[in-house]
Design a protein around this motif. Structure first.
Motif, PDB file in Angstrom:
ATOM      1  N   MET A  43     -39.687 -21.889 -66.763  1.00 57.25           N
ATOM      2  CA  MET A  43     -40.143 -22.331 -68.074  1.00 57.25           C
ATOM      3  C   MET A  43     -41.644 -22.546 -68.029  1.00 57.25           C
ATOM      4  O   MET A  43     -42.155 -23.147 -67.099  1.00 57.25           O
ATOM      5  N   GLY A  44     -42.319 -22.080 -69.039  1.00 51.88           N
ATOM      6  CA  GLY A  44     -43.745 -22.303 -69.154  1.00 51.88           C
ATOM      7  C   GLY A  44     -44.095 -22.685 -70.571  1.00 51.88           C
ATOM      8  O   GLY A  44     -43.965 -21.869 -71.481  1.00 51.88           O
ATOM      9  N   PHE A  45     -44.523 -23.904 -70.770  1.00 55.51           N
ATOM     10  CA  PHE A  45     -44.817 -24.419 -72.102  1.00 55.51           C
ATOM     11  C   PHE A  45     -46.322 -24.523 -72.268  1.00 55.51           C
ATOM     12  O   PHE A  45     -47.028 -24.953 -71.357  1.00 55.51           O
ATOM     13  N   GLN A  46     -46.800 -24.141 -73.442  1.00 57.93           N
ATOM     14  CA  GLN A  46     -48.219 -24.256 -73.726  1.00 57.93           C
ATOM     15  C   GLN A  46     -48.423 -24.446 -75.210  1.00 57.93           C
ATOM     16  O   GLN A  46     -47.539 -24.162 -76.011  1.00 57.93           O
ATOM     17  N   GLY A  47     -49.593 -24.963 -75.531  1.00 55.35           N
ATOM     18  CA  GLY A  47     -49.985 -25.105 -76.920  1.00 55.35           C
ATOM     19  C   GLY A  47     -49.708 -26.465 -77.511  1.00 55.35           C
ATOM     20  O   GLY A  47     -48.897 -27.230 -77.000  1.00 55.35           O
ATOM     21  N   PRO A  48     -50.418 -26.752 -78.621  1.00 59.32           N
ATOM     22  CA  PRO A  48     -50.264 -28.037 -79.308  1.00 59.32           C
ATOM     23  C   PRO A  48     -49.233 -27.984 -80.427  1.00 59.32           C
ATOM     24  O   PRO A  48     -48.992 -26.932 -81.008  1.00 59.32           O
ATOM     25  N   SER A  49     -48.651 -29.123 -80.696  1.00 59.60           N
ATOM     26  CA  SER A  49     -47.771 -29.297 -81.856  1.00 59.60           C
ATOM     27  C   SER A  49     -48.034 -30.675 -82.439  1.00 59.60           C
ATOM     28  O   SER A  49     -47.904 -31.683 -81.735  1.00 59.60           O
ATOM     29  N   SER A  50     -48.424 -30.725 -83.698  1.00 58.20           N
ATOM     30  CA  SER A  50     -48.597 -32.001 -84.394  1.00 58.20           C
ATOM     31  C   SER A  50     -47.240 -32.439 -84.907  1.00 58.20           C
ATOM     32  O   SER A  50     -46.536 -31.654 -85.557  1.00 58.20           O
ATOM     33  N   LEU A  51     -46.871 -33.667 -84.606  1.00 57.22           N
ATOM     34  CA  LEU A  51     -45.547 -34.189 -84.953  1.00 57.22           C
ATOM     35  C   LEU A  51     -45.665 -35.528 -85.659  1.00 57.22           C
ATOM     36  O   LEU A  51     -46.651 -36.242 -85.492  1.00 57.22           O
ATOM     37  N   SER A  52     -44.624 -35.860 -86.401  1.00 52.05           N
ATOM     38  CA  SER A  52     -44.507 -37.189 -86.996  1.00 52.05           C
ATOM     39  C   SER A  52     -43.360 -37.913 -86.311  1.00 52.05           C
ATOM     40  O   SER A  52     -42.327 -37.304 -86.012  1.00 52.05           O
ATOM     41  N   ILE A  53     -43.562 -39.189 -86.089  1.00 54.69           N
ATOM     42  CA  ILE A  53     -42.512 -40.032 -85.523  1.00 54.69           C
ATOM     43  C   ILE A  53     -41.822 -40.719 -86.688  1.00 54.69           C
ATOM     44  O   ILE A  53     -42.483 -41.357 -87.513  1.00 54.69           O
ATOM     45  N   ASP A  54     -40.510 -40.561 -86.781  1.00 52.64           N
ATOM     46  CA  ASP A  54     -39.799 -41.148 -87.915  1.00 52.64           C
ATOM     47  C   ASP A  54     -39.581 -42.646 -87.696  1.00 52.64           C
ATOM     48  O   ASP A  54     -39.931 -43.211 -86.651  1.00 52.64           O
ATOM     49  N   ALA A  55     -39.008 -43.310 -88.684  1.00 53.54           N
ATOM     50  CA  ALA A  55     -38.818 -44.759 -88.649  1.00 53.54           C
ATOM     51  C   ALA A  55     -37.937 -45.215 -87.492  1.00 53.54           C
ATOM     52  O   ALA A  55     -38.034 -46.361 -87.050  1.00 53.54           O
ATOM     53  N   LYS A  56     -37.083 -44.333 -86.986  1.00 53.45           N
ATOM     54  CA  LYS A  56     -36.211 -44.681 -85.864  1.00 53.45           C
ATOM     55  C   LYS A  56     -36.823 -44.334 -84.514  1.00 53.45           C
ATOM     56  O   LYS A  56     -36.200 -44.544 -83.478  1.00 53.45           O
TER      57      LYS A  56
END
Length: 144
Positions: free
Chosen positions: A1-14
């Motif tokens: 497995m090779g992961f790269q790059g950015p991801s903008s995420l939101s954290i939900d209320a839980k």
């Protein structure tokens, strides 16, 4: 497995984040959606596929006695998490607090694992790293 790059995420209320689709399929296929989260001394969280974490955990367990504080941080905060049916993972409250994760997060693919940062803290960290000149020195040593 090779992961790269950015991801903008939101954290939900839980306290959940959605794993980006481009990574979710590979994680489901290669590790059945089983992941491990832990702290990093820079202030982010590390997210490993479980099989990769198990190898890393064995390495950490073998650290010499003087590395006990790092061992405590990494192993003492490690939590197994699973991708749910909606493609999300729950970040435990203790880890959200430790990484100052509130609403906006950034997931960065780092090869065999991910870093999960509070988006504002990561922006500050990268700006500081770029201003110090250390990034240029590293780039000259490792990239060119």
């Amino acid at each position: 497995m090779g992961f790269q790059g950015p991801s903008s995420l939101s954290i939900d209320a839980k306290g959940r984040i959605s794993v980006p689709a481009r990574h979710r399929d590979e994680l489901q296929t290669k590790c059945e959606g089983k992941l491990t989260l832990t702290r990093h001394p820079e202030g982010c969280l590390l997210l490993y596929p479980r099989a990769t974490w198990e190898i890393k955990r064995n390495e950490i367990e073998a650290y010499p006695p003087e590395a006990r504080p790092l061992k405590r941080l990494l192993l003492g905060n490690a939590v197994d998490v699973d991708i749910d049916a909606s493609g999300r993972i729950l970040i435990p409250p203790e880890l959200r607090t430790a990484a100052k994760l509130d609403k906006d997060a950034e997931l960065r693919g780092m090869g065999a694992y991910f870093e999960l940062w509070d988006a504002a803290l990561l922006a500050q960290r990268e700006a500081k790293d770029l201003e110090s000149g250390e990034m240029l020195r590293l780039a000259n040593n490792y990239l060119i």
